[in-house]
Design a protein around this motif. Structure first.
Motif, PDB file in Angstrom:
ATOM      1  N   VAL A 264     -17.470  22.748  27.135  1.00 22.71           N
ATOM      2  CA  VAL A 264     -18.643  22.704  26.256  1.00 22.71           C
ATOM      3  C   VAL A 264     -19.250  24.102  26.151  1.00 22.71           C
ATOM      4  CG1 VAL A 264     -20.938  21.749  25.838  1.00 22.71           C
ATOM      5  CG2 VAL A 264     -19.155  20.289  26.799  1.00 22.71           C
ATOM      6  N   HIS A 265     -19.443  24.735  27.277  1.00 21.75           N
ATOM      7  CA  HIS A 265     -20.018  26.075  27.275  1.00 21.75           C
ATOM      8  C   HIS A 265     -19.083  27.090  26.616  1.00 21.75           C
ATOM      9  CE1 HIS A 265     -23.150  24.537  29.901  1.00 21.75           C
ATOM     10  NE2 HIS A 265     -23.751  25.716  29.865  1.00 21.75           N
ATOM     11  N   ALA A 266     -17.800  26.961  26.874  1.00 24.41           N
ATOM     12  CA  ALA A 266     -16.836  27.891  26.267  1.00 24.41           C
ATOM     13  C   ALA A 266     -16.882  27.808  24.748  1.00 24.41           C
ATOM     14  CB  ALA A 266     -15.433  27.600  26.782  1.00 24.41           C
ATOM     15  N   LEU A 267     -16.998  26.586  24.213  1.00 27.70           N
ATOM     16  CA  LEU A 267     -17.061  26.407  22.764  1.00 27.70           C
ATOM     17  C   LEU A 267     -18.424  26.772  22.199  1.00 27.70           C
ATOM     18  CD1 LEU A 267     -14.389  24.828  23.377  1.00 27.70           C
ATOM     19  CD2 LEU A 267     -15.012  23.319  21.465  1.00 27.70           C
ATOM     20  N   VAL A 290     -16.746  17.373  22.936  1.00 23.20           N
ATOM     21  CA  VAL A 290     -15.913  17.785  24.069  1.00 23.20           C
ATOM     22  C   VAL A 290     -15.739  16.621  25.043  1.00 23.20           C
ATOM     23  CG1 VAL A 290     -15.687  19.374  26.012  1.00 23.20           C
ATOM     24  CG2 VAL A 290     -16.572  20.208  23.828  1.00 23.20           C
ATOM     25  N   MET A 291     -16.782  15.809  25.211  1.00 24.88           N
ATOM     26  CA  MET A 291     -16.654  14.639  26.080  1.00 24.88           C
ATOM     27  C   MET A 291     -15.569  13.695  25.570  1.00 24.88           C
ATOM     28  SD  MET A 291     -20.618  13.691  27.120  1.00 24.88           S
ATOM     29  CE  MET A 291     -20.153  12.238  28.083  1.00 24.88           C
ATOM     30  N   GLU A 292     -15.508  13.492  24.260  1.00 21.61           N
ATOM     31  CA  GLU A 292     -14.458  12.641  23.693  1.00 21.61           C
ATOM     32  C   GLU A 292     -13.074  13.167  24.072  1.00 21.61           C
ATOM     33  OE1 GLU A 292     -16.164  10.510  19.670  1.00 21.61           O
ATOM     34  OE2 GLU A 292     -15.619  12.626  19.523  1.00 21.61           O
ATOM     35  N   PHE A 293     -12.919  14.473  23.990  1.00 22.54           N
ATOM     36  CA  PHE A 293     -11.634  15.086  24.334  1.00 22.54           C
ATOM     37  C   PHE A 293     -11.362  14.970  25.835  1.00 22.54           C
ATOM     38  CE2 PHE A 293      -9.420  18.865  25.950  1.00 22.54           C
ATOM     39  CZ  PHE A 293      -8.211  18.775  25.251  1.00 22.54           C
ATOM     40  N   ASN A 294     -12.374  15.193  26.647  1.00 17.31           N
ATOM     41  CA  ASN A 294     -12.200  15.227  28.105  1.00 17.31           C
ATOM     42  C   ASN A 294     -12.021  13.855  28.741  1.00 17.31           C
ATOM     43  OD1 ASN A 294     -12.241  17.979  28.533  1.00 17.31           O
ATOM     44  ND2 ASN A 294     -14.429  18.072  28.991  1.00 17.31           N
ATOM     45  N   ALA A 295     -12.387  12.798  28.028  1.00 18.60           N
ATOM     46  CA  ALA A 295     -12.415  11.455  28.627  1.00 18.60           C
ATOM     47  C   ALA A 295     -11.107  11.082  29.317  1.00 18.60           C
ATOM     48  CB  ALA A 295     -12.763  10.418  27.564  1.00 18.60           C
ATOM     49  N   VAL A 326     -20.212   8.676  26.037  1.00 23.44           N
ATOM     50  CA  VAL A 326     -20.194   9.560  24.865  1.00 23.44           C
ATOM     51  C   VAL A 326     -21.232   9.098  23.847  1.00 23.44           C
ATOM     52  CG1 VAL A 326     -18.796  10.471  22.967  1.00 23.44           C
ATOM     53  CG2 VAL A 326     -17.754  10.095  25.214  1.00 23.44           C
ATOM     54  N   GLN A 327     -21.265   7.793  23.602  1.00 23.22           N
ATOM     55  CA  GLN A 327     -22.208   7.256  22.620  1.00 23.22           C
ATOM     56  C   GLN A 327     -23.661   7.403  23.093  1.00 23.22           C
ATOM     57  OE1 GLN A 327     -21.008   6.632  19.701  1.00 23.22           O
ATOM     58  NE2 GLN A 327     -18.958   6.983  20.563  1.00 23.22           N
ATOM     59  N   VAL A 373      -6.951  22.793  28.064  1.00 27.60           N
ATOM     60  CA  VAL A 373      -7.361  23.011  26.680  1.00 27.60           C
ATOM     61  C   VAL A 373      -6.496  24.094  26.038  1.00 27.60           C
ATOM     62  CG1 VAL A 373      -9.289  23.614  25.166  1.00 27.60           C
ATOM     63  CG2 VAL A 373      -9.736  22.464  27.328  1.00 27.60           C
ATOM     64  N   THR A 374      -5.992  23.822  24.845  1.00 27.41           N
ATOM     65  CA  THR A 374      -5.260  24.814  24.064  1.00 27.41           C
ATOM     66  C   THR A 374      -6.125  25.270  22.896  1.00 27.41           C
ATOM     67  OG1 THR A 374      -4.270  23.235  22.514  1.00 27.41           O
ATOM     68  CG2 THR A 374      -3.111  23.610  24.619  1.00 27.41           C
ATOM     69  N   ILE A 375      -5.696  26.320  22.224  1.00 26.69           N
ATOM     70  CA  ILE A 375      -6.462  26.789  21.075  1.00 26.69           C
ATOM     71  C   ILE A 375      -6.467  25.746  19.964  1.00 26.69           C
ATOM     72  CG2 ILE A 375      -4.534  28.024  19.966  1.00 26.69           C
ATOM     73  CD1 ILE A 375      -6.685  30.253  19.305  1.00 26.69           C
ATOM     74  N   ASP A 376      -5.373  24.973  19.843  1.00 26.63           N
ATOM     75  CA  ASP A 376      -5.330  23.898  18.846  1.00 26.63           C
ATOM     76  C   ASP A 376      -6.341  22.800  19.196  1.00 26.63           C
ATOM     77  OD1 ASP A 376      -3.342  25.155  17.372  1.00 26.63           O
ATOM     78  OD2 ASP A 376      -1.706  24.086  18.373  1.00 26.63           O
ATOM     79  N   ASP A 377      -6.476  22.501  20.480  1.00 25.47           N
ATOM     80  CA  ASP A 377      -7.471  21.511  20.911  1.00 25.47           C
ATOM     81  C   ASP A 377      -8.884  21.973  20.538  1.00 25.47           C
ATOM     82  OD1 ASP A 377      -5.517  19.904  22.146  1.00 25.47           O
ATOM     83  OD2 ASP A 377      -5.687  21.031  24.025  1.00 25.47           O
ATOM     84  N   ILE A 378      -9.147  23.264  20.741  1.00 24.28           N
ATOM     85  CA  ILE A 378     -10.466  23.797  20.436  1.00 24.28           C
ATOM     86  C   ILE A 378     -10.743  23.690  18.942  1.00 24.28           C
ATOM     87  CG2 ILE A 378     -11.869  25.903  20.407  1.00 24.28           C
ATOM     88  CD1 ILE A 378     -10.542  26.653  23.075  1.00 24.28           C
ATOM     89  N   GLU A 379      -9.764  24.045  18.126  1.00 23.95           N
ATOM     90  CA  GLU A 379      -9.954  23.926  16.668  1.00 23.95           C
ATOM     91  C   GLU A 379     -10.217  22.477  16.296  1.00 23.95           C
ATOM     92  OE1 GLU A 379      -7.299  25.767  13.990  1.00 23.95           O
ATOM     93  OE2 GLU A 379      -7.154  27.653  15.085  1.00 23.95           O
ATOM     94  N   MET A 380      -9.516  21.539  16.934  1.00 20.43           N
ATOM     95  CA  MET A 380      -9.720  20.118  16.659  1.00 20.43           C
ATOM     96  C   MET A 380     -11.144  19.684  16.991  1.00 20.43           C
ATOM     97  SD  MET A 380      -9.920  17.041  18.523  1.00 20.43           S
ATOM     98  CE  MET A 380      -8.993  17.336  20.027  1.00 20.43           C
ATOM     99  N   MET A 381     -11.680  20.162  18.129  1.00 19.59           N
ATOM    100  CA  MET A 381     -13.036  19.782  18.523  1.00 19.59           C
ATOM    101  C   MET A 381     -14.070  20.374  17.573  1.00 19.59           C
ATOM    102  SD  MET A 381     -13.002  19.772  22.712  1.00 19.59           S
ATOM    103  CE  MET A 381     -11.696  20.934  23.078  1.00 19.59           C
TER     104      MET A 381
END
Length: 386
Positions: A264-267, A290-295, A326-327, A373-381
């Protein structure tokens, strides 16, 4: 599974409670200080908080200097200006008074007075060789928990990115958490700083460095913030809510200092560095995505977060309860008017590749994340936040 080794650090002394700011004079005297530089901002001066603290110190015979030019999410230049002010006198105490920005500038000033080189030499982890000048920190927001962390975050305007200095020498000798100092915070600031504190609690709770000890602080922080932020936002004079928010922020800061935060902080850093989005808003906006991704990597702990936030989870599976967390975070953000859409805060979608490139470089934080986390994951978030 055997508990991992526990290493735990925090401020030398923590004083927390209504009216504790009145003890700053006695603490300064105990530390044998004679000349103090108060690092703050113009808002704190205008609110009358600076005068109150100065009078308490002067009553104990201290000579006081003021640097009140700290800006939100301060640039390196601000730290350099404060350092020049500090060098103009022989100060033996540096006081940070305000939100995370004045506190971080005070930390940097303290260590730069006793270490050679420039601020740029110390970005990173464990690069400061010598202890700084004695410090006391008084937060006036319930958000960063900076009064109990070994971090100082500055904005590099050249690279348009936030950078961190991390060292145990940044822990203050005294942290004074007095919720009376937070009463004048406007609702917008209350909301942004409050969800910032929640972000620290959640990210440190699911960090790969979390321990049973840091988890105790993180869990209590989530519980306090979830039940009190709405009330503090609705009526700033609500002292019960303000006190619980102050403690929630403090506990989240302690958890952060010992477990660290993650994606979260990185993004959030590129949002602040490139688009001047405040740190609290940037964290709050990206938190649920980011929580959705990290779950996938921490569903059991997310299920616990849902319970701590007041959600009914007894009849749910772990994954269902995890989604409830998340909700619940998203609903809290909506209730306190935090924007959850990057487009609404002026970030163009074509900025995503550049932001992702910057974020993937914040390896100091990403290595703490519960999911790789990859750069593609970050773009997705980022895209999910549009």
């Amino acid at each position: 599974m055997q508990e991992k080794s526990i290493s735990f650090r925090t401020a030398g002394l923590i004083l927390a409670g209504l009216g504790e700011a009145e003890k700053i004079g006695a603490e300064a005297k105990r530390l044998k200080a004679t000349r103090a530089l108060i690092v703050t901002d113009k808002g704190i001066r205008e609110a009358g908080i600076l005068d109150k603290i100065r009078k308490v110190l002067e009553k104990e015979g201290l000579s006081i200097g003021i640097f009140d030019r700290v800006e939100p999410d301060p640039a390196i230049k601000v730290a350099e200006e404060c350092l020049e002010t500090a060098k103009s006198n022989t100060y033996d105490l540096i006081i940070g008074l305000g939100g995370g920005s004045p506190i971080d500038i005070a930390k940097v000033t303290s260590v730069m007075l006793t270490n050679e080189g420039t601020i740029y030499d110390y970005f990173g982890v464990g690069k400061i060789p010598n202890p700084g000048v004695v410090t006391i920190m008084l937060p006036t927001t319930s958000g960063t928990g900076a009064e109990v962390t070994p971090n100082a975050i500055l904005t590099d305007t050249k690279e348009k990115l936030k950078k961190g200095i991390v060292s145990p020498y940044l822990f203050p000798q005294v942290a004074i958490v007095d919720s009376l100092l937070t009463v004048s915070m406007p609702p917008k600031v209350t909301a942004a700083t409050g969800v910032d504190a929640l972000t620290h609690a959640i990210e440190s709770y699911v960090s790969v460095n979390a321990t049973s000890l840091s988890d105790m602080f993180a869990e209590k922080a989530v519980e306090l913030i979830a039940r009190s932020l709405r009330a503090a936002f609705a009526k700033g004079e609500n002292l019960k809510a303000r006190q619980e928010m102050s403690l929630g922020s403090l506990y989240a800061g302690i958890a952060n200092a010992n477990a660290g935060v993650g994606a979260v902080h990185a993004l959030a850093y590129p949002l602040g560095g490139q688009f001047n989005v405040s740190h609290g808003v940037a964290n709050a906006l990206m938190l649920s995505y980011v929580m959705e991704f990290n779950a996938l990597g921490c569903s059991v702990k997310f299920a616990r977060i849902a319970t701590l936030m007041g959600e009914e989870t007894k009849s749910l599976s772990i994954l269902e309860a995890s989604d409830k967390a998340v909700q619940a975070v998203r609903k809290l953000c909506e209730d306190v008017k935090i924007p959850l859409n990057l487009k609404k805060i002026g970030v163009p979608e074509n900025a995503i590749p550049g932001m992702a490139k910057s974020a993937i470089g914040v390896t100091r934080l990403l290595k703490n994340n519960p999911r790789n986390v990859t750069i593609d994951d970050i773009e997705m978030m980022y895209k999910a936040a549009f």
